[in-house]
Design an enzyme around this catalytic site. Structure first.
Site, PDB file in Angstrom:
ATOM      1  N   LYS A 191       0.825  -1.213   0.000  1.00 34.40           N
ATOM      2  CA  LYS A 191       0.000   0.000   0.000  1.00 34.40           C
ATOM      3  C   LYS A 191       0.851   1.251   0.000  1.00 34.40           C
ATOM      4  O   LYS A 191       0.441   2.273  -0.552  1.00 34.40           O
ATOM      5  CB  LYS A 191      -0.989  -0.016   1.175  1.00 34.40           C
ATOM      6  N   LYS A 238      -3.632  -9.907  -6.124  1.00 34.40           N
ATOM      7  CA  LYS A 238      -4.929 -10.340  -5.573  1.00 34.40           C
ATOM      8  C   LYS A 238      -6.052  -9.406  -6.044  1.00 34.40           C
ATOM      9  O   LYS A 238      -5.812  -8.224  -6.315  1.00 34.40           O
ATOM     10  CB  LYS A 238      -4.878 -10.437  -4.047  1.00 34.40           C
ATOM     11  N   LYS A 275     -10.938  -4.616  -3.770  1.00 35.47           N
ATOM     12  CA  LYS A 275     -12.049  -3.669  -3.942  1.00 35.47           C
ATOM     13  C   LYS A 275     -11.582  -2.381  -4.583  1.00 35.47           C
ATOM     14  O   LYS A 275     -12.286  -1.769  -5.357  1.00 35.47           O
ATOM     15  CB  LYS A 275     -12.608  -3.265  -2.570  1.00 35.47           C
TER      16      LYS A 275
END
Ligand code: AQP
Length: 341
Positions: free
Chosen positions: A122, A206, A209
């Site tokens: 992130k 992966k 969202k």
């Protein structure tokens, strides 16, 4: 005559899990986590929460976050969680999470937080906002879990590392102060059962969202036509053979999804599609997913039409959660030496 006392009922084990309201749940969230939660309600004392405190580690638009939070709560119920059987709440409604996280921060090492894959991913993705919350995300997650003396945490494979650090933090706290926090275990689906669902556009990443490319993810509220289109344009390989293997991550990902909803193992899937092209296989996966999501989508619409009911459920959930977490927080405060208020 003397009465024989009833045998003491064994205490049910505690389950906790959470999901961030960072968008509509993906098929990855559903398969790796949420769909596995409702069956546990029968045998365990379960708590599930919408992790809005976690969500702000990435910048959120306030109105969107509010809407996503309510929608995520309704989606949990639409997926089969029942507020009469489980405690369903919104993380920021129980302040103990933030307070517990502060204490646990002081029992967590900089080095171990630096090694977290999610932090590295992130901070690369949001390079202009590498905030302290993103770094200490695991200690908040540890508080979420440990405050309820959780025994088992059902999560996807991508959360294994966070579970490990939670166990380390609990062990360290207990090592210093004596038994205080239950050391939890992970419940992770087996690989073939969709432990980690990958992006349809890049099967090495992966499914998420917040993927900026909507073609990479299937949201559980996508319309049937959209779902089919996304599966038909999923990235695979040029071999045209439905089988897992090196260089076939895209097909293996689709096989994993198909396996979850049909109950067939990889060998049976390979046999079913022997001699058939990828087009047939992708359509079959899409149709299976559409069918599986139909009842969830229907229930979701009903729930969102009754906001007062949702409000009543999340308020009650927060009160029930706080009653439990407060006992642990008080114990932690006492252990570390805070003067009783
Ligand atoms: N691709 C996935 N495959 C299997 N399980 C997954 N989970 C997430 N993605 C996959 C599981 O979903 C649960 C809730 O996740 P979360 O929302 O708390 O955080 P996340 O793992 O960061 O999920 P996303 O979708 O990737 O959200 P964003 O894009 O906001 O970061 C967890 O149990 C997780 O294992």
């Amino acid at each position: 005559m003397e009465q024989t006392p009833a045998a003491p009922r064994e205490r049910r084990k505690i389950i906790f899990s959470a999901i961030q309201p960072t968008g509509v749940f993906t098929l990855g969230n559903y398969i790796g986590a949420v769909r596995n939660w409702p069956p546990l309600q029968k045998d365990y004392d379960c708590l599930y929460c919408v992790a809005d405190l976690h969500a702000i580690t990435v910048r959120q638009d306030p109105a969107t976050l509010r809407r996503n939070t309510l929608e995520a709560y309704a989606l949990l119920m639409a997926c089969g969680l029942d507020p009469e059987k489980s405690i369903l709440f919104i993380q920021s409604h129980n302040p103990d999470h933030a307070q517990g996280a502060w204490v646990l921060n002081c029992y967590t090492q900089f080095g171990e937080l630096s090694r977290m894959t999610q932090f590295k991913d992130k901070s690369a993705r949001y390079a202009d906002n590498i905030n302290a919350g993103l770094f200490t995300y695991p200690t908040l997650m540890a508080a979420d879990i440990l405050l309820y003396q959780t025994n088992f945490v059902p999560v996807g494979e991508d959360q294994r590392q966070h579970l490990e650090i939670t166990r380390d933090i609990a062990g360290r706290f207990n090592g210093v102060y004596g038994p205080t926090l239950t050391v939890p275990e992970a419940f992770i689906p087996k690989a073939e059962k969709g432990a980690r669902i990958m992006s349809l556009q890049d099967p090495t990443r992966k499914m998420s969202k917040s993927d900026p490319n909507p073609k990479g993810l299937v949201s559980i509220l996508d319309e049937p036509g959209v779902i089919l289109k996304k599966f038909r344009s999923a990235v695979t390989d040029s071999e045209a053979r439905v089988a897992a293997g090196p260089g076939k991550e895209g097909i293996a990902n689709l096989m994993g999804i198909y396996s979850v909803f049909t109950g067939k193992d990889f060998a049976a899937i390979q046999e079913e599609f022997a001699g058939k092209g990828y087009g047939d296989f992708k359509t079959a996966v899409g149709e299976t997913v559409i069918q599986a999501l139909e009842p969830v989508q229907r229930r979701y619409k009903e729930l969102m039409a009754d906001k007062a009911y949702l409000e009543d459920c999340y308020r009650r959930g927060a009160q029930q959660a706080a009653r439990l977490s407060h006992r642990t927080l008080e114990k932690m405060y006492k252990r570390v030496g805070f003067l009783h208020a």
